[in-house]
Design a protein around this motif. Structure first.
Motif, PDB file in Angstrom:
ATOM      1  N   PRO A   1       0.830  -1.215   0.000  1.00 39.30           N
ATOM      2  CA  PRO A   1       0.000   0.000   0.000  1.00 39.30           C
ATOM      3  C   PRO A   1       0.861   1.260   0.000  1.00 39.30           C
ATOM      4  CG  PRO A   1      -0.011  -1.048   2.169  1.00 39.30           C
ATOM      5  CD  PRO A   1       0.676  -1.994   1.243  1.00 39.30           C
ATOM      6  N   ARG A   2       0.444   2.261  -0.756  1.00 36.56           N
ATOM      7  CA  ARG A   2       1.202   3.511  -0.860  1.00 36.56           C
ATOM      8  C   ARG A   2       0.299   4.596  -1.447  1.00 36.56           C
ATOM      9  NH1 ARG A   2       2.245  -0.153  -4.626  1.00 36.56           N
ATOM     10  NH2 ARG A   2       2.283   0.401  -6.844  1.00 36.56           N
ATOM     11  N   LEU A   3       0.654   5.834  -1.169  1.00 43.21           N
ATOM     12  CA  LEU A   3      -0.052   6.974  -1.759  1.00 43.21           C
ATOM     13  C   LEU A   3       0.463   7.207  -3.179  1.00 43.21           C
ATOM     14  CD1 LEU A   3      -0.034   9.568   1.185  1.00 43.21           C
ATOM     15  CD2 LEU A   3      -1.904   8.069   0.481  1.00 43.21           C
ATOM     16  N   VAL A   4      -0.459   7.506  -4.091  1.00 44.67           N
ATOM     17  CA  VAL A   4      -0.059   7.830  -5.461  1.00 44.67           C
ATOM     18  C   VAL A   4      -0.453   9.254  -5.845  1.00 44.67           C
ATOM     19  CG1 VAL A   4      -0.090   5.431  -6.262  1.00 44.67           C
ATOM     20  CG2 VAL A   4      -2.191   6.795  -6.390  1.00 44.67           C
ATOM     21  N   ALA A   5      -1.317   9.893  -5.053  1.00 49.63           N
ATOM     22  CA  ALA A   5      -1.726  11.270  -5.361  1.00 49.63           C
ATOM     23  C   ALA A   5      -2.354  11.873  -4.116  1.00 49.63           C
ATOM     24  CB  ALA A   5      -2.702  11.306  -6.530  1.00 49.63           C
ATOM     25  N   CYS A   6      -2.402  13.211  -4.079  1.00 48.82           N
ATOM     26  CA  CYS A   6      -3.054  13.904  -2.964  1.00 48.82           C
ATOM     27  C   CYS A   6      -3.610  15.224  -3.482  1.00 48.82           C
ATOM     28  CB  CYS A   6      -2.072  14.125  -1.809  1.00 48.82           C
ATOM     29  SG  CYS A   6      -0.808  15.357  -2.142  1.00 48.82           S
ATOM     30  N   TRP A   7      -4.231  16.003  -2.578  1.00 45.84           N
ATOM     31  CA  TRP A   7      -4.917  17.234  -2.967  1.00 45.84           C
ATOM     32  C   TRP A   7      -3.966  18.334  -3.421  1.00 45.84           C
ATOM     33  CZ3 TRP A   7      -3.861  15.695   1.953  1.00 45.84           C
ATOM     34  CH2 TRP A   7      -3.188  16.589   2.792  1.00 45.84           C
ATOM     35  N   ALA A   8      -2.719  18.297  -3.000  1.00 46.20           N
ATOM     36  CA  ALA A   8      -1.764  19.367  -3.321  1.00 46.20           C
ATOM     37  C   ALA A   8      -0.607  18.780  -4.119  1.00 46.20           C
ATOM     38  CB  ALA A   8      -1.253  20.021  -2.045  1.00 46.20           C
ATOM     39  N   PRO A   9      -0.507  19.082  -5.425  1.00 44.79           N
ATOM     40  CA  PRO A   9       0.576  18.507  -6.243  1.00 44.79           C
ATOM     41  C   PRO A   9       1.970  18.852  -5.744  1.00 44.79           C
ATOM     42  CG  PRO A   9      -1.100  19.551  -7.612  1.00 44.79           C
ATOM     43  CD  PRO A   9      -1.402  19.939  -6.202  1.00 44.79           C
ATOM     44  N   GLU A  10       2.101  20.001  -5.040  1.00 41.87           N
ATOM     45  CA  GLU A  10       3.426  20.407  -4.586  1.00 41.87           C
ATOM     46  C   GLU A  10       3.873  19.654  -3.338  1.00 41.87           C
ATOM     47  OE1 GLU A  10       0.403  22.914  -2.467  1.00 41.87           O
ATOM     48  OE2 GLU A  10       0.739  22.244  -4.531  1.00 41.87           O
TER      49      GLU A  10
ATOM     50  N   ILE B   1      -1.311  -3.052 -16.913  1.00 44.07           N
ATOM     51  CA  ILE B   1      -1.048  -2.523 -15.571  1.00 44.07           C
ATOM     52  C   ILE B   1      -0.595  -1.071 -15.699  1.00 44.07           C
ATOM     53  CG2 ILE B   1       0.372  -2.742 -13.507  1.00 44.07           C
ATOM     54  CD1 ILE B   1       0.502  -5.721 -14.008  1.00 44.07           C
ATOM     55  N   LEU B   2      -1.286  -0.175 -15.046  1.00 43.36           N
ATOM     56  CA  LEU B   2      -0.968   1.245 -15.108  1.00 43.36           C
ATOM     57  C   LEU B   2       0.101   1.590 -14.082  1.00 43.36           C
ATOM     58  CD1 LEU B   2      -4.561   2.770 -15.438  1.00 43.36           C
ATOM     59  CD2 LEU B   2      -2.980   2.125 -17.259  1.00 43.36           C
TER      60      LEU B   2
ATOM     61  N   TRP C   1      -2.153   6.290 -12.466  1.00 43.83           N
ATOM     62  CA  TRP C   1      -3.229   6.227 -11.488  1.00 43.83           C
ATOM     63  C   TRP C   1      -3.417   7.570 -10.794  1.00 43.83           C
ATOM     64  CZ3 TRP C   1      -7.031   3.157 -11.553  1.00 43.83           C
ATOM     65  CH2 TRP C   1      -6.916   1.812 -11.883  1.00 43.83           C
ATOM     66  N   ALA C   2      -2.336   8.312 -10.600  1.00 51.25           N
ATOM     67  CA  ALA C   2      -2.450   9.642  -9.992  1.00 51.25           C
ATOM     68  C   ALA C   2      -3.283  10.562 -10.883  1.00 51.25           C
ATOM     69  CB  ALA C   2      -1.058  10.233  -9.752  1.00 51.25           C
ATOM     70  N   ASP C   3      -3.039  10.519 -12.186  1.00 55.61           N
ATOM     71  CA  ASP C   3      -3.832  11.329 -13.114  1.00 55.61           C
ATOM     72  C   ASP C   3      -5.296  10.916 -13.081  1.00 55.61           C
ATOM     73  OD1 ASP C   3      -4.102  13.235 -15.391  1.00 55.61           O
ATOM     74  OD2 ASP C   3      -4.632  11.394 -16.466  1.00 55.61           O
TER      75      ASP C   3
ATOM     76  N   GLU D   1      -8.508  13.298 -12.069  1.00 59.12           N
ATOM     77  CA  GLU D   1      -9.661  13.455 -12.961  1.00 59.12           C
ATOM     78  C   GLU D   1     -10.954  13.018 -12.275  1.00 59.12           C
ATOM     79  OE1 GLU D   1      -9.872  14.780 -15.935  1.00 59.12           O
ATOM     80  OE2 GLU D   1      -7.736  15.255 -16.057  1.00 59.12           O
ATOM     81  N   MET D   2     -10.873  11.986 -11.435  1.00 61.27           N
ATOM     82  CA  MET D   2     -12.085  11.470 -10.804  1.00 61.27           C
ATOM     83  C   MET D   2     -12.631  12.448  -9.767  1.00 61.27           C
ATOM     84  SD  MET D   2     -13.954   8.823 -11.398  1.00 61.27           S
ATOM     85  CE  MET D   2     -12.794   7.762 -12.267  1.00 61.27           C
ATOM     86  N   VAL D   3     -11.751  13.040  -8.919  1.00 65.68           N
ATOM     87  CA  VAL D   3     -12.255  13.985  -7.925  1.00 65.68           C
ATOM     88  C   VAL D   3     -12.725  15.273  -8.594  1.00 65.68           C
ATOM     89  CG1 VAL D   3     -10.915  13.054  -6.005  1.00 65.68           C
ATOM     90  CG2 VAL D   3      -9.897  14.823  -7.461  1.00 65.68           C
ATOM     91  N   ALA D   4     -12.110  15.630  -9.716  1.00 62.63           N
ATOM     92  CA  ALA D   4     -12.584  16.805 -10.449  1.00 62.63           C
ATOM     93  C   ALA D   4     -13.935  16.517 -11.097  1.00 62.63           C
ATOM     94  CB  ALA D   4     -11.561  17.209 -11.510  1.00 62.63           C
TER      95      ALA D   4
END
Length: 485
Positions: A31-40, A93-94, A99-101, A105-108
């Motif tokens: 398990p790991r994070l691939v994206a979050c609310w703040a790109p920076e 397999i992505l 997956w971050a992209d 796109e999904m939350v937007a």
């Protein structure tokens, strides 16, 4: 790609612990994070820290996600939004960046964090498998206002998923076409497994009702066919004029555990197009008040003749369906539905009540032929001709010899070609789930016609049911589409 929006939750920390945990069957890997609310932000800095005892500390990440909720003016009682996004097994397999992209796109698309909005809600995407991610968000923006999503935000996620499928070259799921069967609940599946049944009562009754509807020309004949097949029938009448307004059916040996009463299913609980009003449209008004001709003579030669006549009627119907794929859809739906009736009665004549390969092909064919939302097209002269052939096959009884078996195989092969035309039609209509069912039906019918599985009457025997696969059905939450359904 299937996005599944879960019910709202209260505790971010509990959900994160589950996503980072081993899973219910040790299916969570790496398990790991691939994206979050703040790109920076650095994802490594947000990852829950691994302690000396091997456990993770989720307090920092939980605090960051809950911070807007604590500072919000009117936070919701259940502020946690959770959505899983899964690819098909045949997809490539992505990478984590892909997956971050997808997560952004999904939350937007759902309306949680529009692109460029730096004050939107806080969210993270967790990946613990090769084929899916989980998106966790809190429903209060960083400016303190609450995001009140409609209960149908899953539609927005589905629309976003269709766009992402095209972008990444993934298997196209297609929009919901509202043509699926009414699938059994988990309790029905478990009970069927315990009883050693080959299918659930709901699936069994749907097959019998569909065959009876194809074999009958009026509702009186319909109820008579069901009763002769051993099905319990309960009619619903209007309290004003006593007219029959609906029906329910049950199997004699299936009863409730509490009071041993038969378990009835209405026609609409079996399939959307099996309600009595829609069956009446299917049969059409009989313009000729004279009595129907007597039952024809039944013998092997007459049965083979009837099957050859049905093959010719099917050949005449093929150009109509092909023209529908090219744009002329006048009367096409009525013709397509009538061919499903023809296959249903052929399956009964070949296999009886045993749910064999021809019955399974007929089940896929029926799904491919069904109108959206269970709508039934008004009958045409061609559809009435096909239904008369279906009724004749049923009247002729079971296939039992070489001559009629050979004629049945010819009809099966012609129905496979017709299924190809239906696949082309549904693909042109962008009804991809039905197109796949038509393709599955065509392949199964070709295997039968090639002699891999002969459609000669077989003895109905009890067969063991593989775990969790009774009838192939699975329960889904209302309003949550699944792949192929």
């Amino acid at each position: 790609m299937i996005p599944k929006v879960a019910a709202r939750g209260q505790h971010v920390g509990g959900l994160l612990r589950y996503l980072y945990g081993p899973g219910k069957r040790e299916e969570h890997r790496g398990p790991r994070l691939v994206a979050c609310w703040a790109p920076e932000r650095s994802l490594a800095g947000l990852e829950p820290v691994m302690g000396a005892d091997g456990g993770r500390d989720f307090r920092a990440l939980t605090r960051l996600l809950e911070q807007p909720v604590r500072a919000g003016q009117y936070p919701p009682a259940q502020p946690v939004w959770h959505c899983s996004v899964r690819n098909h097994a045949s997809d490539r397999i992505l990478s984590d960046s892909e997956w971050a992209d997808i997560a952004r796109e999904m939350v937007a698309g759902a309306g949680l964090a529009p692109h460029g909005d730096t004050r939107a809600v806080r969210w993270v995407a967790v990946r613990h498998a090769t084929d899916h991610i989980h998106i966790v968000a809190t429903l209060v923006r960083q400016d303190g206002t609450t995001v009140w999503l409609p209960t149908t935000e899953w539609r927005r996620c589905q629309t976003t998923a269709r766009r992402l499928e095209a972008r990444y070259g993934l298997r196209r799921v297609g929009p919901p076409d509202h043509t699926a069967h009414r699938y059994p609940h988990g309790g029905e599946i478990n009970k069927a497994i315990r009883k050693g049944r080959t299918s659930t009562p709901r699936d069994d009754l749907r097959r019998r009702v569909r065959t009876a509807a194809a074999a009958a020309g009026t509702e009186d004949e319909f109820f008579d066919v069901l009763r002769r097949d051993g099905v319990l029938v309960r009619l619903r009448t209007s309290p004003h004029d006593g007219q029959i307004t609906g029906y329910a059916v049950a199997l004699p040996g299936i009863r409730t555990a509490a009071d041993q009463q038969p378990i009835y299913f209405s026609g609409g609980k079996l399939a959307a197009d099996l309600t009595l009003p829609k069956l009446r449209i299917r049969w059409g008004a009989d313009p000729d008040p004279t009595p129907r001709p007597p039952k024809p003579a039944i013998n092997r030669h007459a049965r083979a003749t009837a099957l050859r006549q049905a093959t010719q009627a099917t050949q005449r119907a093929a150009p109509v369906i092909k023209d529908g794929a090219r744009g002329d859809q006048t009367g096409v739906q009525a013709t397509v539905a009538a061919t499903a009736d023809l296959l249903a009665t052929l399956a009964y004549a070949s296999e009886g009540d045993w749910p064999g390969p021809l019955h399974r092909a007929a089940d896929h064919f029926d799904r491919a032929a069904r109108g959206r939302y269970g709508r039934v097209a008004a009958p045409t002269s061609r559809s009435l001709d096909l239904r008369s052939q279906a009724r004749l096959i049923w009247l002729m009884g079971r296939i039992s010899g070489d001559e009629d078996a050979y004629a049945a195989l010819r009809l099966v092969l012609q129905l496979a070609r017709l299924a190809d035309a239906i696949e082309e039609l549904r693909a042109a209509q962008q009804r991809l789930h039905q197109a796949r069912d038509a393709r599955v039906a065509a392949e199964a019918l070709r295997r039968i016609a090639a002699g891999a599985q002969t459609p000669v009457a077989l003895t109905a025997t009890t067969r063991p049911t593989p775990p969790r696969t009774v009838g192939g059905g699975r329960r889904t939450r209302p309003g949550r589409p699944t792949a192929g359904r």
